[in-house]
Write an enzyme that holds these catalytic residues in place. Structure first.
Site, mmCIF file in Angstrom:
data_model
loop_
_atom_site.group_PDB
_atom_site.id
_atom_site.type_symbol
_atom_site.label_atom_id
_atom_site.label_comp_id
_atom_site.label_asym_id
_atom_site.label_seq_id
_atom_site.Cartn_x
_atom_site.Cartn_y
_atom_site.Cartn_z
ATOM 1 N N THR A 2 -2.700 -16.542 12.694
ATOM 2 C CA THR A 2 -3.308 -15.863 11.678
ATOM 3 C C THR A 2 -2.814 -15.794 10.454
ATOM 4 O O THR A 2 -3.067 -15.135 9.410
ATOM 5 C CB THR A 2 -3.643 -14.450 12.104
ATOM 6 O OG1 THR A 2 -2.151 -14.064 12.288
ATOM 7 C CG2 THR A 2 -4.207 -14.174 13.602
ATOM 8 N N ALA B 80 7.067 -9.183 7.422
ATOM 9 C CA ALA B 80 5.929 -9.191 7.721
ATOM 10 C C ALA B 80 5.000 -10.528 7.317
ATOM 11 O O ALA B 80 5.616 -11.176 6.197
ATOM 12 C CB ALA B 80 5.045 -8.036 7.300
ATOM 13 N N LYS B 81 4.055 -10.892 7.776
ATOM 14 C CA LYS B 81 2.952 -12.167 7.234
ATOM 15 C C LYS B 81 2.858 -11.937 5.767
ATOM 16 O O LYS B 81 2.882 -12.898 5.299
ATOM 17 C CB LYS B 81 2.224 -12.270 8.164
ATOM 18 C CG LYS B 81 2.251 -12.724 9.603
ATOM 19 C CD LYS B 81 0.993 -13.455 10.303
ATOM 20 C CE LYS B 81 1.767 -14.071 11.762
ATOM 21 N NZ LYS B 81 0.532 -13.996 12.689
ATOM 22 N N ARG B 82 2.674 -10.717 5.529
ATOM 23 C CA ARG B 82 2.339 -10.689 4.108
ATOM 24 C C ARG B 82 3.248 -10.918 2.874
ATOM 25 O O ARG B 82 3.263 -11.236 1.695
ATOM 26 C CB ARG B 82 1.662 -9.199 3.596
ATOM 27 C CG ARG B 82 2.675 -8.113 4.096
ATOM 28 C CD ARG B 82 1.952 -6.847 3.770
ATOM 29 N NE ARG B 82 2.742 -5.782 4.219
ATOM 30 C CZ ARG B 82 3.089 -5.516 5.433
ATOM 31 N NH1 ARG B 82 2.265 -5.971 6.362
ATOM 32 N NH2 ARG B 82 3.891 -4.520 5.867
#
Ligand code: GLU
Length: 287
Positions: free
Chosen positions: A11, A250-252
């Site tokens: 994702t 985190a991915k962000r």
């Protein structure tokens, strides 16, 4: 024979925390002369992207990891997840849930309080109380529904369960804080809990290594193993890496993706060094 796996969801791009998790599993297999598998957890067709799958392969190869082929992709195995759901349903352990998020939030607000699980307030059991006639009428009317596990009923069948974690020791598996979890989503005939548990069994995984943020979900997986007659692997929930701000990655946090670090000219060796120094700033729990 140790069989470990790294099971990312495509994702987004992998970040430093994923690199640590992947290396952790890879090294655990290597040390024991075992096998290392990669699994693509892409049941969420709306959020997963083929370019992120390609980036996972590129990033891990760049890092020096080698994994067995073919790689299992969950999106190619919905029939197996559906069969497991049918089995649990035939045993009377699932019920259809027609609730929207808003309806659940309203019920919780009216009740004034709800048991709090790791994913927020636990489902308050609205649809568990529907009569068989009501269920049939709503299904016949074509209302979309998820399938939830009746955790109370399931536990009454299995009795108390436990699992072993290399770091945390013997753990009692209490899945109740999550409430009646969704095993079949409204949009897809699976959920993270069902797919991950079934796949670890089908792939012969003997050691599940993953971040400690997933440790609270393990009691659900242990319960599913007991209900479906699956193997129980050993677990090793590792601490999470902290970013420069002391918070878990985190991915962000774009700057921390492996792709961006590679593009900036970083070598795999220096990345491993960064992982080691980030370990000094380990955060013990998630925010
Ligand atoms: N696919 C999950 C994730 O990316 C990890 C599953 C697992 O390791 O059990 O968070």
């Amino acid at each position: 024979m140790i069989v470990t796996r790294f099971a990312p969801s495509p994702t987004g791009h992998l970040h430093l925390g994923h690199a640590y998790s992947a290396l952790f599993a890879f090294e655990a297999a290597k040390e024991a002369d075992g096998r290392f598998l990669l699994r693509i957890e892409d049941i969420d067709l709306g959020r997963c992207r083929p370019e992120f799958v390609a980036a996972i392969f590129d990033d891990l190869a760049w890092l020096g990891l080698v994994w067995e082929k073919p790689v299992r992709r969950q999106s190619e195995h919905f029939a197996e997840y559906r069969a497991a759901l049918e089995r649990l349903e035939a045993e009377g352990l699932l019920y259809p849930c027609f609730c929207t998020r808003q309806a659940i939030a309203r019920e919780i607000a009216v009740a004034g309080q709800a048991p709090h699980g790791p994913d927020g307030p636990a489902y308050p059991g609205i649809c568990r109380r529907l009569s068989a006639d009501e269920r049939r009428a709503r299904r016949d009317a074509g209302l979309p529904y998820a399938l939830r596990l009746d955790v109370g009923l399931a536990l009454a069948r299995t009795g108390t369960l436990s699992w072993h974690d290399r770091r945390l020791g013997r753990m009692t598996a209490d899945p109740t804080p999550f409430g009646d979890v969704v095993l079949g989503r409204k949009d897809i005939p699976a959920s993270y809990h069902l797919a991950v548990t079934l796949d670890d069994h089908l792939q012969g995984v003997t050691l599940v290594t993953r971040g400690e943020d997933l440790a609270p979900a393990t009691p659900i997986h242990r319960l599913l193993q007991a209900l479906l007659g699956l193997n129980t692997p050993e677990y090793h929930h590792h601490p999470l890496l902290a970013g420069p701000n002391g918070k878990r990655l985190a991915k962000r946090d774009r700057a921390q993706t492996l792709a961006s670090l590679r593009q900036a000219g970083e070598s795999p060796a220096s990345l491993r060094g960064r992982i080691e120094s980030a370990l000094d700033g380990i955060v013990q729990s998630t925010d």
